[in-house]
Design an enzyme around this catalytic site. Structure first.
Site, PDB file in Angstrom:
ATOM      1  N   ASP A   1     -10.544  11.646   8.253  1.00  0.00           N
ATOM      2  CA  ASP A   1     -10.556  11.028   6.976  1.00  0.00           C
ATOM      3  C   ASP A   1     -10.753   9.793   6.663  1.00  0.00           C
ATOM      4  O   ASP A   1     -10.273   8.616   6.561  1.00  0.00           O
ATOM      5  CB  ASP A   1      -8.450  11.049   7.009  1.00  0.00           C
ATOM      6  CG  ASP A   1      -8.413  10.809   5.140  1.00  0.00           C
ATOM      7  OD1 ASP A   1      -9.312  10.963   4.595  1.00  0.00           O
ATOM      8  OD2 ASP A   1      -7.537   9.910   4.663  1.00  0.00           O
TER       9      ASP A   1
ATOM     10  N   GLY B   1       0.840  -1.277   0.117  1.00  0.00           N
ATOM     11  CA  GLY B   1       0.006  -0.209   0.191  1.00  0.00           C
ATOM     12  C   GLY B   1       0.955   1.088   0.112  1.00  0.00           C
ATOM     13  O   GLY B   1       1.920   1.124   0.607  1.00  0.00           O
ATOM     14  N   ARG B   2       0.413   2.650  -0.238  1.00  0.00           N
ATOM     15  CA  ARG B   2       0.804   3.365  -0.595  1.00  0.00           C
ATOM     16  C   ARG B   2      -0.462   4.687  -0.186  1.00  0.00           C
ATOM     17  O   ARG B   2      -1.227   4.731  -0.697  1.00  0.00           O
ATOM     18  CB  ARG B   2       1.281   4.278  -1.919  1.00  0.00           C
ATOM     19  CG  ARG B   2       2.364   5.001  -1.766  1.00  0.00           C
ATOM     20  CD  ARG B   2       3.232   5.023  -3.498  1.00  0.00           C
ATOM     21  NE  ARG B   2       4.548   4.175  -3.779  1.00  0.00           N
ATOM     22  CZ  ARG B   2       5.353   4.212  -3.792  1.00  0.00           C
ATOM     23  NH1 ARG B   2       5.757   5.716  -3.580  1.00  0.00           N
ATOM     24  NH2 ARG B   2       6.232   3.526  -4.118  1.00  0.00           N
ATOM     25  N   GLY B   3       0.806   5.887   0.664  1.00  0.00           N
ATOM     26  CA  GLY B   3      -0.228   6.836   1.623  1.00  0.00           C
ATOM     27  C   GLY B   3       0.397   7.543   0.833  1.00  0.00           C
ATOM     28  O   GLY B   3       1.562   7.926   1.129  1.00  0.00           O
TER      29      GLY B   3
ATOM     30  N   LYS C   1       4.264   0.453   8.681  1.00  0.00           N
ATOM     31  CA  LYS C   1       4.391   2.014   7.725  1.00  0.00           C
ATOM     32  C   LYS C   1       5.330   2.526   7.523  1.00  0.00           C
ATOM     33  O   LYS C   1       5.766   2.814   8.616  1.00  0.00           O
ATOM     34  CB  LYS C   1       3.022   2.325   7.841  1.00  0.00           C
ATOM     35  CG  LYS C   1       2.598   4.045   7.483  1.00  0.00           C
ATOM     36  CD  LYS C   1       1.861   4.259   6.854  1.00  0.00           C
ATOM     37  CE  LYS C   1       1.431   5.134   6.175  1.00  0.00           C
ATOM     38  NZ  LYS C   1      -0.062   5.590   5.459  1.00  0.00           N
TER      39      LYS C   1
ATOM     40  N   GLY D   1       3.147   7.976   3.505  1.00  0.00           N
ATOM     41  CA  GLY D   1       4.140   6.442   3.677  1.00  0.00           C
ATOM     42  C   GLY D   1       3.274   5.427   2.949  1.00  0.00           C
ATOM     43  O   GLY D   1       2.727   5.884   2.031  1.00  0.00           O
ATOM     44  N   THR D   2       4.650   4.225   2.823  1.00  0.00           N
ATOM     45  CA  THR D   2       4.920   3.291   2.317  1.00  0.00           C
ATOM     46  C   THR D   2       4.594   2.659   3.237  1.00  0.00           C
ATOM     47  O   THR D   2       5.234   2.024   3.696  1.00  0.00           O
ATOM     48  CB  THR D   2       5.534   2.637   1.592  1.00  0.00           C
ATOM     49  OG1 THR D   2       5.897   4.117   0.378  1.00  0.00           O
ATOM     50  CG2 THR D   2       5.175   1.502  -0.075  1.00  0.00           C
ATOM     51  N   VAL D   3       3.298   1.013   2.470  1.00  0.00           N
ATOM     52  CA  VAL D   3       3.264   0.382   3.470  1.00  0.00           C
ATOM     53  C   VAL D   3       3.893  -1.522   3.706  1.00  0.00           C
ATOM     54  O   VAL D   3       3.422  -1.500   2.030  1.00  0.00           O
ATOM     55  CB  VAL D   3       1.592   0.019   4.470  1.00  0.00           C
ATOM     56  CG1 VAL D   3       1.582  -1.105   4.744  1.00  0.00           C
ATOM     57  CG2 VAL D   3       0.664   1.171   4.235  1.00  0.00           C
TER      58      VAL D   3
END
Ligand SMILES: *[C@@H]1O[C@H](CO)[C@@H](O)[C@H](O)[C@H]1NC(C)=O
Ligand SMILES: *[C@@H]1O[C@H](CO)[C@@H](O)[C@H](O)[C@H]1NC(C)=O
Ligand SMILES: *[C@@H]1O[C@H](CO)[C@@H](O)[C@H](O)[C@H]1NC(C)=O
Ligand SMILES: *[C@@H]1O[C@H](CO)[C@@H](O)[C@H](O)[C@H]1NC(C)=O
Ligand SMILES: *[C@@H]1O[C@H](CO)[C@@H](O)[C@H](O)[C@H]1NC(C)=O
Length: 819
Positions: free
Chosen positions: A650, A534-536, A555, A539-541
């Site tokens: 969010d 995942g990516r947000g 994360k 940061g990146t998971v």
């Protein structure tokens, strides 16, 4: 004659009066500064007149060294006048305190025909009246009549007790008492002006065996000697087998054990010459357990950083803002009258809150409905406790006729339901009820606080840019995003695991708690950060496997450069303590150099977004309903069941993760800076937009106050998306500002329109909006209607028209379409 003194060779004490002659000695209040007795040989203690107020003095004993801490008082509740008051030893052998040469306010009540009466003041702090004729007899000693303090080797007996002071500055008798009860057990009791009750050992244990758990641990009522004493090394022993050692045990220090004005018993110690006492031990007692701290209709809550605090029940107002023990008074009338007519009521649930005492009765094996009915029918019922008894495997019901001794405890297994009149206006968001006002969500700028967690690979970069662009386009708009934080208590080890959580990982995760990982450990776990899941924005998971074979999601935060390690830790610890089966669990963190990583439980079924868009259509109706319900529960916990309020800000399908059983866990909450509550409220430079387009409440755009209702709004959109299968963000090409206020209007308006025109349709309106992927009949139409109705209420433009998250959870749980 004046008073002569002589020292008995054997007694290392000052004898300041030798009563060989018929005249009496006396100390006078006018010379309170000089007319004192100092203990010998070390002069550790002083006895004399101690000023306690304007022209008010008490005969007292205190430490000679600053801070001159008081250890005993003769007349704490009846101070004497500053003129012509005396302490005299009469020829009859009575030690008498006279107020203004007129009234006797205190005496030792001793009498003897002996001519050898002497008053000794020992270096232990004990003031002793001795008959020193043939055999020495103690006529009276101050150690037998303690006030709020026990000195080393001073014994608390069946005939003595400690009574706290009223406050730190008012030494008159307060409300707490330490004493041996008739069953030989040492207890603490609250003796208020109107009511009294024992609060230590934990009264919940009284009916059971005192030996089981809690503060009752190991007490016995078989030893009837009833003595308790603290020795000079810091070991406290009571004859009921209660014992403890101070943290500085074995050192010889100045020590005192004091029942403080707040109802806690603490041992303080200090070195000779130091001018501050430090606490070296206390009776194990939760700070909120002392009764009477918070008066009626209020409850106590404790937080390690800010301490103990009282809160009014919803829809109640504080009686005296100087004095919480006065409690709160309802803003409504209990419509109960002599006719005993029942009145229409509704019940507001508050988990973890309990009130002690004043039960109308105890009702075993009562369901919630039964208990509610019982309370509704009782005129004097103010609410009820509904507690699950693990021992009996059923629910217990305690209707309350008074709401006293309230506290909020993370390990309390029940809920309190407050009775409110049906007609009274909605109970508003507790944030407004809170004396601290709101806190700002997100904190100072920078994306570091915004923890994105998305297991689905998405066009994130584009969306991030869009958000940034959007944020700058709205640069003038200052958004107050409130963040009232704090679930402070430790992770509840006993949390009920969801049935799907029998996967080893989750169980271990809960048991192992929260810890710090090293960077190399996490690097190894993720095989050098190779498997990105995942990516947000933040940061990146990565997927990782810890050395104990637990699968985790790690994360790795970008943009953390300007955040100090301690700040980071402070935030992370808070999140680590949040514990709810519908919130993602954080297992630990890593903060090394520039690296900031968070370790979460891994959710094998990914995010709700991923599942909704998946073509395999795994989310059938019952899963969707339970996801909606679970998410509501998780958010309600964040908003209300935490000891303070956390806004998520969010909510979107990407942040709702699904475990192996498709139970939802809300992710990405709480990684915001805990702000100093009041300082930032008016400081708009700290504010900024949060949220994701499509799910953002209108308050963000229109610069209105941000409350927990922003999450309710986003939640409503998510639910509509789950029902309809339509994304609120799909196909938006209009400008961003419009987008912010209008794009999701499409989804909302579309559903609203369908409902408006329902009467014209033959079939139910929900049939028209349902996700085609569900198939035409594969859902419960009743549930669907409830869910859609609730969701539409959640997306009302006016925040006050939206229900609270706990109301949503309750309605979905009970399948109630309308409040
Ligand atoms: C201490 O508290 C008592 C009880 O409230 C009150 O009567 C008394 O005046 C107080 N004394 C001082 C010195 O404030
Ligand atoms: C009772 O308690 C006292 C004081 O702690 C102790 O000395 C005594 O041995 C106890 N008696 C019994 C029978 O345990
Ligand atoms: C008192 O405590 C000691 C040790 O903590 C224990 O061995 C003893 O059995 C206890 N006595 C009673 C009567 O419970
Ligand atoms: C009791 O009921 C009667 C008749 O319903 C009513 O007139 C009266 O005011 C009630 N009493 C009280 C105290 O409300
Ligand atoms: C509780 O009540 C239910 C239904 O009334 C009954 O079936 C059950 O046996 C009861 N449980 C106990 C422990 O009494």
């Amino acid at each position: 004659m004046g008073f002569s003194t002589f020292l008995l060779p054997l007694l290392v004490s000052l004898i300041f009066h030798n009563f060989q002659h018929s005249s009496s000695f006396s100390l006078s209040v006018e010379k309170f500064k000089e007319d004192v007795i100092v203990s010998s040989p070390k002069g550790k203690f002083t006895a004399g007149f101690y000023p306690v107020g304007d022209n008010a003095y008490c005969f007292a004993i205190w430490y000679t060294q600053p801070p001159h801490t008081l250890v005993w008082m003769a007349n704490r509740d009846q101070p004497v006048n500053g003129k012509r008051s005396t302490l005299s030893l009469l020829t009859t052998g009575n030690l008498v305190l006279t107020d203004a040469a007129q009234f006797m306010v205190w005496s030792t009540n001793t009498a003897t025909s002996s001519k050898q009466v002497q008053l000794h003041f020992y270096d232990t702090g004990n003031l002793v009246l001795l008959d020193n004729s043939d055999n020495v007899v103690v006529l009276w000693q101050s150690f037998d009549y303690p006030t709020d303090t026990l000195l080393p080797d001073q014994t608390l007996t069946k005939n003595s007790n400690l009574i706290s002071s009223r406050s730190g500055t008012n030494y008159s008798s307060g409300f707490y008492k330490l004493f041996f009860d008739s069953d030989n057990v040492l207890r603490l009791m609250y003796q208020g002006p109107r009511v009294s009750s024992v609060y230590w050992p934990d009264p919940w244990l009284l009916n059971n065996n005192l030996g089981i758990g809690g503060t009752g641990n190991g007490r016995t009522s078989y030893n009837d000697s009833r003595v308790a004493v603290l020795d000079e090394f810091g070991h406290f022993v009571s004859s009921d087998n209660f014992t403890f050692k101070t943290s500085d045990y074995r050192t010889v220090l100045q020590r005192r054990l004091t029942l403080d004005p707040d109802g806690s018993v603490r041992v303080y110690s200090k070195n000779d010459g130091e001018d501050k006492w430090s606490m070296s031990g206390e009776f194990k007692l939760h700070p909120c357990y002392a009764h009477g701290i918070c008066g009626s209709n209020s409850y106590c809550r404790y937080e390690p950083t800010t301490g103990r605090k009282c809160l009014c029940l919803p829809d109640h107002t504080l009686v005296d803002n100087q004095d919480w023990s006065q409690g709160c008074t309802p803003n409504f009338q209990h419509l109960c009258n002599d006719n005993n007519t029942k009145y229409e009521s509704r019940f507001l649930g508050m988990s973890l809150v309990s009130f002690y005492g004043y039960d109308y009765g105890y009702f075993a094996n009562y369901t919630y409905k039964q208990c509610e009915n019982l309370c509704s029918r009782l005129c004097q019922c103010k609410g009820f406790l509904h507690i699950f008894s693990e021992e009996n495997a059923f629910f217990e019901c305690y209707p309350k006729t008074q709401l006293l001794n309230g506290n909020r405890q993370m390990d309390f297994k029940g809920s309190f339901f407050l009775r409110l009149p049906l007609s009274h206006e909605e109970y508003e968001n507790p944030v407004q009820n809170n004396d601290n006002g709101g806190l700002v969500c997100g904190g100072e700028g920078g994306g570091a606080k915004l923890l994105e967690r998305q297991y689905a690979e998405e066009k994130e970069n584009g969306s991030v840019k869009l958000m940034l662009w959007f944020a700058s386009a709205l640069g003038g708009i200052e958004v107050v995003c409130i963040f009232l934080v704090w679930c402070f208590l430790f992770r509840n080890k006993n949390r009920k695991l969801h049935s799907g959580a029998d996967k080893q990982g989750y169980v271990i995760a809960t048991a192992a708690g929260f810890r710090k990982f090293s960077y190399s450990e996490l690097k190894q776990a993720t095989k050098g950060f190779s498997e990105e899941i995942g990516r947000g924005g933040g940061g990146t998971v990565y997927k990782g496997v810890l050395s104990d074979n637990r699968v985790v999601a790690i994360k790795r935060l970008h943009e953390v450069a300007n955040q100090g390690e301690s700040e980071f830790l402070a935030e992370v610890r808070i999140i680590g303590r949040l514990n709810h089966m519908n919130l993602i669990g954080m297992l630990g963190y890593c903060a090394e150099g520039k690296h900031r990583l968070l370790v979460y439980e891994h959710m094998e079924n990914g995010s709700l977004a991923q599942n909704l868009s998946s073509s395999s259509n795994v989310l059938d109706w019952s899963k969707r309903y339970s996801i909606a319900l679970g998410t509501a529960k998780g958010l309600a916990y964040l908003h209300e069941e935490c000891l303070e309020w956390i806004l998520h800000c969010d909510i979107k399908p990407q942040n709702i993760l699904l475990d192996s059983d498709y139970q939802p866990k809300v992710a990405d909450f709480g990684l915001s800076k805990l702000l100093n509550r009041n300082s930032n409220l008016n400081n708009s430079s700290f504010s900024r937009i949060r949220g994701t387009r499509g799910y953002m409440a209108p308050e963000w755009v229109f610069n209105l106050p941000i409350t927990s209702k922003v999450d309710v709004y986003s939640y409503g959109i998510v639910v509509l998306e789950m029902i309809t299968g339509r994304s609120p963000t799909a196909g938006i090409q209009i400008t961003e500002l419009e987008a912010a206020s209008h794009h999701h209007e499409r989804l909302v308006t579309w559903v609203r329109d369908k409902r408006r025109t329902r009467s014209k349709m033959g079939s139910s309106w929900v049939d028209q909006i349902v996700d085609p992927a569900l198939g035409s009949k594969n859902y419960d139409r009743n549930e669907m209607e409830i869910l859609a109705t609730v969701a539409l209420e959640c997306v009302e433009d006016e925040k006050d028209a939206r229900p609270s998250m706990s109301q949503v959870a309750e309605r979905l749980q009970n399948h109630e379409p309308y409040t």
